[in-house]
Every structure is written in C-alpha cells, then in structure tokens.
Design a protein around this motif. Structure first.
Motif, PDB file in Angstrom:
ATOM      1  N   LEU A 296       0.813  -1.212   0.000  1.00 28.23           N
ATOM      2  CA  LEU A 296       0.000   0.000   0.000  1.00 28.23           C
ATOM      3  C   LEU A 296       0.849   1.266   0.000  1.00 28.23           C
ATOM      4  O   LEU A 296       0.312   2.360  -0.161  1.00 28.23           O
ATOM      5  CB  LEU A 296      -0.933   0.002   1.209  1.00 28.23           C
ATOM      6  N   ARG A 297       2.152   1.127   0.188  1.00 27.29           N
ATOM      7  CA  ARG A 297       3.020   2.294   0.157  1.00 27.29           C
ATOM      8  C   ARG A 297       3.379   2.708  -1.269  1.00 27.29           C
ATOM      9  O   ARG A 297       3.959   3.774  -1.480  1.00 27.29           O
ATOM     10  CB  ARG A 297       4.302   2.018   0.945  1.00 27.29           C
ATOM     11  N   ALA A 298       3.045   1.884  -2.240  1.00 28.56           N
ATOM     12  CA  ALA A 298       3.358   2.209  -3.630  1.00 28.56           C
ATOM     13  C   ALA A 298       2.561   3.444  -4.064  1.00 28.56           C
ATOM     14  O   ALA A 298       1.335   3.466  -3.921  1.00 28.56           O
ATOM     15  CB  ALA A 298       3.035   1.027  -4.540  1.00 28.56           C
ATOM     16  N   PRO A 299       3.218   4.471  -4.587  1.00 28.56           N
ATOM     17  CA  PRO A 299       2.512   5.712  -4.968  1.00 28.56           C
ATOM     18  C   PRO A 299       1.388   5.480  -5.964  1.00 28.56           C
ATOM     19  O   PRO A 299       0.342   6.129  -5.892  1.00 28.56           O
ATOM     20  CB  PRO A 299       3.622   6.573  -5.566  1.00 28.56           C
ATOM     21  N   ARG A 300       1.596   4.548  -6.909  1.00 32.09           N
ATOM     22  CA  ARG A 300       0.575   4.363  -7.939  1.00 32.09           C
ATOM     23  C   ARG A 300      -0.722   3.784  -7.365  1.00 32.09           C
ATOM     24  O   ARG A 300      -1.796   3.993  -7.925  1.00 32.09           O
ATOM     25  CB  ARG A 300       1.103   3.476  -9.060  1.00 32.09           C
ATOM     26  N   VAL A 301      -0.609   3.065  -6.235  1.00 30.34           N
ATOM     27  CA  VAL A 301      -1.820   2.525  -5.613  1.00 30.34           C
ATOM     28  C   VAL A 301      -2.709   3.661  -5.130  1.00 30.34           C
ATOM     29  O   VAL A 301      -3.920   3.681  -5.375  1.00 30.34           O
ATOM     30  CB  VAL A 301      -1.466   1.581  -4.449  1.00 30.34           C
ATOM     31  N   TRP A 302      -2.124   4.643  -4.462  1.00 33.61           N
ATOM     32  CA  TRP A 302      -2.908   5.756  -3.930  1.00 33.61           C
ATOM     33  C   TRP A 302      -3.330   6.723  -5.026  1.00 33.61           C
ATOM     34  O   TRP A 302      -4.394   7.337  -4.950  1.00 33.61           O
ATOM     35  CB  TRP A 302      -2.128   6.470  -2.824  1.00 33.61           C
TER      36      TRP A 302
END
Length: 405
Positions: free
Chosen positions: A5-11
């Motif tokens: 969930l820390r991946a920028p593209r997820v947010w």
C-alpha cells in the motif's frame, strides 16, 4: 500485481477512482473538462506503463470508455453539438478500469461498499431533511411522476432521480448481502456490522425510492448473489445468468411491442428511437437526438423523455451501427469477465454485470444520470480479474485457502 500500500501508484489509482465516482455529478465548464481530460490521459498512461494491468482489463476500460464517448465522437465528426463532459467521462471511465487493477482487490471491494453506504446514508438523511422542510431536494416532487405508495414522495436523496437513488441502494443491498454470506461463518461480528450499517439502510432507501426498475434489478442481483458458484459442477450457472442478463437489455422493448404494456410510458421513447435509427442507421442522429420540441407535438404527455431509456435504443439512435458495435463489444468483454469469476471470488463481477444489464433494459445506463454507477461496475469487474490472478498464484503455490480468505 501490487500488494504494497506504500506504492505511490496505488494511492494515485485509488484517488482517481474516487474522483471518477464524484465526476458523475460534476457540471464543469468546458475549460475545466479539458483539464480533466489532460489529467486523465496522463494518469492513464502512467498506470498502463507502471501498473501493467492484464490485457482483459485494458480491453474492459477501452471498450466501455469508447461506448460511453462514441455518440460524442460521432457528433464531433459530423459537426453536431456534443456534451464535452460525457466525452471526457469516456476517457475517465477507461482510466478508472485500469486504476482498479492497480489497487489491491480487497481495498477496491471495501471502498465500493463504503462509498455505496455513504450514498445510501446521505440519501436517507436528505430525504428526512426534506420531510422536515429543512431542505427541498431530497424528495422527488415533479408533476406526473409522483408515486406515494407510502404516503410520502419518492426518495431521490442526493441523486437527480429516484431510479438513480434506487440503483445505488440496490447495489449496496446486494453487495452487502453477498459479503454477509461470505463472512457469516468466519467473522459473525463483521457480518452483523455490514448487515446493519449497509444492508438495512440500503433496503430502506430502495423501498423509499419506490423505483420498480431498481427493485427488479436488485432481485436479479440477489438471485445471482445466492448462486452456489463455489461448488464443483455449477460453473454453467454463471454462463446462464450472464446470457439471461444480456437478453434482458432488449426484453422490455420486445414485450412492449407484442403486448399493451408500455413500461410506464417508456415504449413511446423506444418507438421514437427506432424511428430515428431508421432515418440514420449508420451514424445515428447525434448526442442530442431526443428533443423536447418533438414531444410537445404529443398533447397530454405528463413527461418528456430525455433519453431512450434503453441501452440499445440509446446507442442506435445516437450513433447508429457504430454505436451499437461499440456497445456490443463493451458488453461482451464485461460478460467474459463476469463468467470467468473464480470460485474463491464472491461473485461480485457477475452481480454488477447482471444488474447493469437488467437496468439497461429500461434505462440508458451509460448516460449522465448513472455515471458513478458505471465507475462502480468497471471497478468491481477489473478487481475481479486481479482477484482471479491472485487465486491462480495461490493455487500454484498450494495456498488456495489463503486466496479464498
């Protein structure tokens, strides 16, 4: 397949999904829509390059987006007035599908339940405020449309029409029911929480909306949600459900032509759409082919249809055979995803597809009033493809129960 969930593209993807859902109700100036278009293209390219969604998801977004934008594109080519917002939304819905494939499936599903619950609670609050004369919007009080089976007007809540409110309430009810069935043996506390926080208020909102179309779609969704698809030898049920749902898109038009039932006046709109399609079968008559001026020639009408109230009739009248081909391709890829729903899935994909098609028989469900509903539909379908890939990976590593959980 991102799980961090820390991946920028997820947010970024989750934020875009939220924006696409809210965009369904936005009425922006043309300049703002151009900005939304550029931002959507940028996000879409970024997600395609970095997220690398499955080919089926790429097709899902592309075809549904093209079906949404097709009438506007045809109108643009022919020099006709177009709805810039609907054209931009076609791009946004494509990116929304790709974005849903970047977000972990469990997060997409809980987000969908949360958003639908928020719409239901906000709608009920608006309706109660209207009853108390605090606000004047929550109830639908239009001459010729009043339906007060319970002694009160139809609930439209935070939506423009009771049928739209009923659509979201029905989706919330069916998906909550499916999730309760999933959780009742493993987490009773959560199952009760979902039933009380989502299921019951959704049922109340659906009943208060008094929307018969949404009620029929909800019943169809509940039937699909109850299918025993986890059992061996029952995979044929999903195929039957999907084919039956596709047939329901045109069933009301056929019934209206062979009987005296007019589906609450919708048959008049279908006759007009058929007439206009015959006049321009290849490219249709453009986005604004439903004209209020035309209906004034019918004295005594209590309402003037603003669209064809049917997916096929709308596509054919607006953009002819080109629009029908685009719609057919979009429905086909949606059906493929729904039928391929894995056993460890909670059959959400099949549920939203069936409800989409049943509603499409009496509503133009790719048009403006239900843009947000299309976002929910493609998000669930895209996340189901990713859940299937999760399941395959789990089976290959001998950890199928973990995928099921």
């Amino acid at each position: 397949m991102p799980t961090d969930l820390r991946a920028p593209r997820v947010w970024l993807a989750l934020g875009f999904l939220a924006f696409a859902f809210l965009m369904g109700r936005l009425d922006l100036p043309t300049v703002a829509f151009v900005g939304v278009l550029l931002a959507s293209v940028a996000v879409g390219v970024y997600l395609l390059v970095t997220g690398r969604p499955p080919v089926l998801v790429v097709w899902l977004g592309s075809l549904v987006g093209f079906a949404v934008a097709c009438p506007q594109l045809v109108g643009l080519v022919r020099g006709l007035p177009i709805d810039v917002g609907q054209l931009v939304f076609g791009v946004a819905i494509a990116v929304a599908a790709w974005a849903a494939a970047v977000v972990p499936p469990w997060l997409v599903r809980w987000s969908v339940l949360g958003v639908l619950a928020a719409v239901v609670w906000a709608g009920l609050a608006a309706g109660c405020a209207a009853l108390l004369d605090v606000v004047g919007y929550g109830l639908f009080a239009v001459p010729g449309h009043d339906r007060d089976a319970f002694g009160i007007g139809q609930l439209r809540g935070v939506m423009p029409h009771p049928n739209t409110m009923g659509l979201f309430a029905g989706l919330a009810l069916v998906l909550a029911y499916r999730q309760v069935l999933t959780d009742v043996r493993s987490d009773r506390r959560r199952a009760w929480g979902i039933a009380l926080a989502v299921g019951l208020p959704a049922a109340a909102a659906l009943t208060w909306s008094q929307s018969r179309t949404s009620a029929v779609a909800t019943v169809a969704g509940l039937v699909v949600a109850s299918l025993p698809l986890r059992r061996r030898g029952t995979s044929w049920l999903s195929l039957v459900a999907a084919l039956g749902a596709v047939a329901m898109i045109v069933a009301p038009v056929v019934v209206a032509r062979v009987s005296d039932y007019d589906f609450n006046g919708r048959s008049l709109a279908w006759q007009y759409a058929t007439q206009e399609f015959a006049n321009a079968p290849l490219l249709g008559n453009g986005p604004g082919f439903f004209s209020t001026a035309y209906w004034t020639s019918y004295p005594g009408l209590e309402w003037y249809p603003v669209n064809a109230h049917n997916l096929v009739m709308q596509a054919g009248g607006q953009s002819g055979l080109v629009g029908l081909a685009a719609l057919s391709a979009a429905v086909a890829v949606m059906a493929i995803i729904a039928v391929r729903t894995p056993r460890w899935d909670w059959q959400w994909a099949l549920i939203v597809f069936v409800m989409f098609c049943v509603l499409g028989g009496q509503e133009a469900t790719l048009s403006i009033p239900v843009r947000s509903g299309v976002v929910v539909t493609v998000a669930v379908l895209a996340s189901s493809v990713m859940l299937r890939q999760h399941g395959r990976a789990a089976v290959s590593s001998s950890s199928a129960p973990a995928a099921s959980g």
